[in-house]
Design a protein around this motif. Structure first.
Motif, short mmCIF file in Angstrom:
data_model
loop_
_atom_site.label_atom_id
_atom_site.label_comp_id
_atom_site.label_asym_id
_atom_site.label_seq_id
_atom_site.Cartn_x
_atom_site.Cartn_y
_atom_site.Cartn_z
N UNK A 43 -17.56 106.99 112.72
CA UNK A 43 -18.44 108.12 113.02
C UNK A 43 -18.51 109.15 111.91
N UNK A 44 -17.88 108.85 110.77
CA UNK A 44 -17.84 109.83 109.69
C UNK A 44 -18.28 109.24 108.34
N UNK A 45 -18.91 108.08 108.38
CA UNK A 45 -19.44 107.51 107.14
C UNK A 45 -18.39 106.89 106.24
N UNK A 46 -17.19 106.64 106.78
CA UNK A 46 -16.11 106.11 105.94
C UNK A 46 -15.91 104.60 106.05
N UNK A 60 -25.47 104.78 106.35
CA UNK A 60 -24.65 104.71 107.56
C UNK A 60 -25.47 105.31 108.70
N UNK C 34 -21.02 114.80 109.72
CA UNK C 34 -19.58 114.57 109.89
C UNK C 34 -18.97 115.74 110.65
N UNK C 37 -20.04 115.56 114.33
CA UNK C 37 -19.36 114.52 115.10
C UNK C 37 -17.91 114.91 115.38
N UNK C 102 -23.44 106.32 101.43
CA UNK C 102 -23.51 107.78 101.27
C UNK C 102 -24.49 108.11 100.16
N UNK C 188 -14.09 106.06 97.62
CA UNK C 188 -14.06 106.58 98.99
C UNK C 188 -13.12 107.75 99.21
#
Lengths: 163, 749, 288
Positions: A43-46, A60, C34, C37, C102, C188
């Protein structure tokens, strides 16, 4: 709270839905359209498990609002195979045992398909960096990278034969 | 079973790597995982969690939350069964706090509402009044005098007098006289080691969909490694009869031990019981990190004595494991695995299970063993370095073999450690030149493997195809392995067999998919069920031919007379027998139920090259080779996958993964951004060598392969990094700041 | 939360000026979503700026400078050969932000306005002497990128003000820039230390330099002493030593889950050397 009406296209199909402004595209795909191939791993693009394309660009879906889909074209894992005919990447992933649990597989396939469309002849390093945002906890990536490299080689030789 | 009964050659299907039966579902997005289930009228659950590491719950006011839009049910601990004890009480307490929140992220209440957002919004309206208590999260601090007491009276009677109440279990084992052994040594090295907790890091968060109606009958869909276990625990926590709850396992998006218990499943059922509607709960990633099981963190002392020729004269280890706010750290496994690779005359191991204000630890791939290997194999490496000995030759000299009295008690049967060491020594990796700044490390590793309750049914269809029903969730391709073993026995093509994971109403009890037991135990049961079916097939042919069933053999999918004296009949194919099953005695089903106890222990040897940036302390893994004994590789590609996956997780544990708690006792890195598991660009290809030394306890010699692969990596990498950095690394993770500081300290000292 | 899609900067700024509660602009969303959420920030008003004309464009101005629209993604910058040739350090810095996914969404403006001290593109922009165009109640004006962040998560932009473009100067002959960061993995992670260097050479000698550091203080640092340490030199070992010392001396970092104070101070010096070498080589190549 009032909902937003959105008209968009998913895998080439015209789609309409109502969503809360806080709902993400991932929420909408899964909970409203029941396209559950995209997964929420973080849920955080990771983690990349929710990867989809937005107007052909890899993103994402957990970091896109459902409301932002208005007027755009979404591509998901469900749109990769042509009916029962698997995409070469899908076939190679099975052949190379490039999946164990399979939760990251949809995201990795969407991401690698976008890679090969942009770069048909990637190096191993390029594949690894392209996929750095797609976490896999089962495979150590080895067989995934091999499957991608092998598919790319096949697609290139197919292209050569065609020309 | 003796080794003579083990089939080790002449396989037609076993040992090949066909496409997995669930492959198409998983590459097209069709496969249904935990969060992919929906039901009519379904509600969504959200859990209220403690923001404090340790706090008494004074009151929980749900008035505002109950009044919020869409809220249909709220539960607290009072909504669960009260008459619980032992591990059921521990699990209940972990699932929903009683009078005290024991760690950051501990559940204190839960909401069910008509949408995910409504449930999350309402959860924020629950007003919990806490009295903050002193907390402790470090294992050594938790054992020290004066440390806050997590729960008085939690210790069992194994704990010697005089220890802090947070020490709740104690283990001691070994044989010989270690003091005498150390006296015989030419060199004794003792060192202190620490490892931080890591998380299994499965990409799929816990998810479930539960229904529990007024009729007392329940349905549960969830991602789990063992749905009979979910059934057993959930029914106990809800005070219902076990058989009234049917549990179906979804496809599982990784478990690694972390999905062997329950967290949200009883909560969904409790909410459903109040709302009288299905309730779905999906954990966020943050909840997974804060409230589902990480490993233990450890503090260890290891002392080993060695002669100049490399003979180990004595070994002693003290292993302190913190397992969260419950008695649960697998310290006896740590102690028992520590010296298992070595044939020792004098060995002693001590374990402490210590409670702290952290989430209840859960199993993680060979639970407890990797930490021990890190400490033990580091000391052996240091001894080899000091004495100028080759690390593989030294391990070979001391290696356990058939007949060795294991450090943890029993005598080993046929085992494959020596073979893995010899294969590692012969591998080109071991003799390849290193570049400047690089180091090479090796390590051995051990895991027991388990059997456990297993139940398999194999039904033949009228066209002669077969369906296997097993009860062990398929984590890494086990349905393919089961189908291969059944194909081998039935003599029909792999493609003609479908393997399904049954729900709890469809088979006898099946132990969780853990302990590397699935290919061993469900595999054994599949073979025996197939043999049972074959016996029945032969019986049908015998009846048709009018001969004794004993006079019928099964060859390549056909019944054949066993010899010229049996009669002269054409082979009768399986399809022909099955076509007439209705009129020849009814359905043909083979089955097998048992708790097989012959899970062969497993050993591995890993080789790794690491490069350390001397200016930043950053480590790159440049080459990696896994050598492991599989007994018999049923589906070699998936065996390789287990080896590679374990190595990759070990690399993460060695270099960057760790639970980071602040002074406030709160977890600081509850997202994948800061809980740094290896990404694709961090890793090299991972080479594998499958050694096959048959396990006498399985019809084909299978040993479990899933867990041993995570045991050697941290030690092997520590040995490589220590060589490259010029300083012994004794603490995990070997993150860049830690390595740089060690290099600076070594220069300064 | 109310979601708006204004068609012009004026409309967007007016919405922001009249909004109550928490307002956020939505470009790529890779920070805003982010935070949403994770329940860190739930805006009352969310203004999606991607429907404003021109925000997706990268334009080279008549004077050779660059104007980068506020919705231009990292991927679009990387795919722009002329921009990447002129400002490789800035483009690479942006490219380091997050994953491929991203990059398909994240923007320079978002990276700046999120206010993180560890933002990768910000030290590169500061080294490049970039500015932002701002509109709002006070009218259109320009502000140096250096002056936008004021504290972690905070910027100098007033209520109703918004960035309308990012401006990079023209690349002068004999100039080169670079950005490096230190992270524990290969991808990342958030920068533990970041360093941007932009310099010009004449006859092998450095004539101008700007050295910036990220993640070692509450906001991005422009380190004049580090620039002075190499100006006039050919980036010989002595100059590099002075540069590293000056960079380390400028740090005012914290201990956190990503790195210790001593580690950050040390690595700032290491990165300054490495970054300067790349920028210098680029400048030499550009001067040939």
């Amino acid at each position: 709270m009032s909902k937003i009406h959105v008209t968009t296209s998913v895998n080439g199909d015209a789609v309409e839905f109502l969503c809360d402004p806080r709902e993400t595209l991932l929420d909408v795909l899964r909970d409203r359209l029941h396209l559950t191939g995209a997964k929420e791993g973080c849920g955080t693009g990771d983690c990349g498990a929710c990867s989809v394309t937005l107007d052909g660009r890899l993103v994402c879906s957990c970091l896109v609002l459902g409301a932002e889909a208005e007027g755009h074209e979404i591509g998901t894992i469900e749109g990769i195979a042509n009916g029962e005919e698997l995409h070469p990447l899908q076939q190679k992933f099975i052949e190379h045992a490039a999946l164990q649990c399979g939760i990251c597989t949809p995201g990795i396939l969407v991401a690698t398909k976008a890679l090969l469309e942009k770069n048909p002849d990637p190096t191993e390093t390029e594949v690894r960096y392209w996929l750095a945002g797609n976490l896999c906890r089962c495979t150590g990536y080895d067989k995934i990278i091999r499957a991608v490299m092998d598919t790319a080689a096949d697609l290139r030789s197919d292209m050569k034969e065609a020309t | 079973m003796s080794l003579d009964d083990v089939k080790t050659s002449g396989f037609k299907y076993v040992g090949t790597s066909p496409d997995r039966p669930d492959g198409v579902d998983k590459v097209t997005g069709r496969a249904k995982f935990g969060a992919d289930a929906y039901a009519a009228g379904m509600l969504h659950g959200a859990i209220v969690r403690s923001p404090h590491a340790h706090a008494r719950i004074i009151s929980i006011d749900t008035t505002k939350a109950a009044a919020a839009e869409g809220v249909k049910a709220i539960v607290t601990r009072a909504d669960f069964h009260t008459d619980l004890s032992g591990e059921n009480w521990n699990i209940m307490e972990n699932v929903m706090a009683g009078d005290t929140a024991l760690y950051d992220g501990h559940a204190v209440a839960a909401i069910a509402a008509t949408s995910v957002l409504a449930a999350r919004d309402a959860a924020k309206l629950v007003e919990v009044t806490y009295e903050i208590l002193p907390h402790v999260t470090d294992v050594d601090e938790a054992m020290a005098q004066g440390a806050p007491i997590i729960r008085a009276g939690a210790a069992d009677n194994s704990v010697p007098d005089g220890l802090h109440p947070n020490v709740v279990r104690y283990h001691e084992s070994g044989h010989g006289d270690v003091d005498a052994g150390f006296a015989e040594a030419d060199l004794v090295i003792e060192d202190h080691f620490r490892t931080e907790a890591t998380h299994q890091g499965y990409i799929e968060p816990h998810a479930c969909l539960g229904t529990l109606g007024g009729d007392g009958k329940g349905e549960m869909w969830c991602t789990t490694q063992g749905h009979w276990n979910v059934q057993k625990i959930c029914s106990a926590l809800l005070g219902m009869e076990t058989s009234q709850l049917r549990v179906t396992a979804s496809e599982i998006g990784g478990g690694f031990g972390g999905k062997t218990t329950v967290f949200i499943e009883p909560v969904a059922l409790a909410l459903s019981r109040i709302a009288n509607r299905p309730v779905k709960i999906v954990m966020s990633r943050s909840e997974v990190f804060r409230a589902s099981g990480p490993t233990s963190s450890t503090s260890m002392d290891v002392k080993i004595g060695m002669k100049k020729d490399g003979t180990i004269t004595a070994a002693k280890g003290v292993f302190r494991l913190q397992g969260g706010a419950f008695p649960s750290a697998p310290m006896e496994f740590t102690a028992m695995c520590a010296f298992a690779p070595y044939n020792l005359s004098n060995v002693k191991q001590i374990g402490y299970d210590v409670m702290a204000n952290r989430p209840k630890q859960a199993a993680y791939r060979a639970p407890g063993s990797p930490m021990a290997a890190f400490a033990v194999e580091s000391v052996i490496d240091e001894l080899c370095k000091e004495l100028g000995l080759d690390p593989i030759d030294t391990r070979l000299k001391n290696a356990s073999h058939e007949g060795t009295k294991a450090s943890y008690g029993p005598t080993f049967q046929r085992i494959g450690l020596v073979e893995t060491l010899e294969a590692a020594k012969a591998h080109p990796h071991y003799s390849a030149p290193l570049k400047p700044g690089q180091g090479r490390g090796i390590s051995c590793g051990f895991w027991f493997n388990f059997g456990g309750e297993t139940s398999v049914s194999l039904a033949l269809s009228m066209d002669g195809s077969a369906q296997i029903v097993v009860g062990t969730p398929d984590i890494g391709g086990s349905r393919a392995s089961m189908a291969l073993m059944a194909a081998e026995e039935l003599g029909i093509p792999y493609e003609n067999i479908r393997c399904t994971i049954a729900d709890t109403a469809s088979l006898g009890y099946n132990e969780v998919s853990h302990g590397s037991r699935v290919t061993y135990a469900s595999g054994l049961a599949t073979i025996k069920a197939a043999r049972d079916a074959v016996k029945k097939l032969c019986g049908r042919a015998a009846a048709k031919w009018g001969i004794d069933p004993e006079a019928v053999d099964w060859v390549d999918g056909c019944a054949v007379p066993s010899g010229p004296n049996a009669g002269d009949f054409d082979p009768m194919p399986i399809a022909e027998i099955c076509k007439r099953m209705g009129s020849t005695g009814g359905p043909i089903v083979g089955h097998f139920e048992a708790s097989p106890e012959g899970a062969g222990v497993s050993f591995a040897t890993h080789i790794v090259d690491a490069e350390v940036d001397p200016e930043t302390g950053k480590t790159s893994i440049v080459r990696y080779t896994v050598v492991q004994d599989a007994g018999k590789a049923i589906h070699p590609a998936y065996v390789e996958g287990q080896y590679q996956g374990g190595a990759a997780q070990g690399i993460g544990w060695a270099l960057n993964e760790e639970y980071i708690y602040g002074k406030d006792g709160r977890l600081q890195n509850d997202v994948f951004l800061d809980y740094r598991i290896p990404v694709a660009s961090d890793l090299p290809m991972i080479d594998t060598v499958i050694v096959e030394v048959p396990n006498p306890g399985h019809p084909y010699g299978v040993r479990g392969v899933g867990e041993t692969s995570i045991v050697p990596p941290m030690a092997a990498i520590a040995n490589a990094v220590s060589q490259a950095a010029g300083v012994r690394m004794t603490e995990l993770p070997m993150s860049p700041p830690r390595v740089l500081k060690a290099m600076d300290d070594a220069k300064g000292g | 939360m109310h979601y708006h899609t204004p068609a012009s900067f004026d409309e967007a700024a007016a919405l922001a000026a009249s909004a109550t509660g928490i307002t956020r602009f939505l470009a790529g969303g890779t920070d805003v979503l982010v935070q949403l959420r994770a329940d860190i920030v739930t805006p009352d008003t969310l203004i999606d700026i991607k429907h404003i004309a021109g925000v997706h464009d990268i334009i080279q101005m008549p004077n050779g400078g660059w104007q980068i629209g506020i919705a231009v993604t990292g991927a679009e910058m990387t795919e722009h050969p002329a921009l990447a040739a002129a400002w490789p350090g800035v483009v690479e810095a942006m490219d380091l932000v997050g994953s491929t996914q991203i990059q398909g969404r994240a923007t320079l403006t978002g990276n700046l306005c999120n206010g993180s001290p560890a933002a990768d593109s910000v030290p590169a922009m500061v080294a490049a002497d970039a500015s932002v165009s701002v509109c709002g109640p006070k009218g259109a004006h320009k502000v140096a990128v250096l002056d936008i962040p004021t504290a972690p998560g905070r910027t100098s932009l007033a209520k109703g003000e918004m960035v309308t473009a990012i401006n990079l100067p023209a690349r002068e002959p004999g100039g080169g820039d670079a950005y490096l960061r230190f992270i524990p993995r290969t991808e990342m992670d958030i920068a533990v230390v970041g360093c941007g260097v932009n310099l010009r050479v004449d006859g092998g000698k450095i004539t101008h330099a700007r050295v910036s550091l990220g993640a070692v203080a509450p906001t991005v640092l422009l380190v004049g002493e580090a620039a002075d340490a190499i100006i006039g030199s050919t980036l010989d070992d002595a100059a590099l030593d002075r540069l590293a010392a000056a960079a380390s001396a400028a740090c005012n970092p914290i201990d956190d889950k990503r790195g210790t104070i001593e580690f950050r101070i040390h690595v700032a010096g290491v990165l300054a050397r490495r970054t300067a070498k790349i920028a210098y080589d680029r400048a030499i190549a550009a001067g040939e």
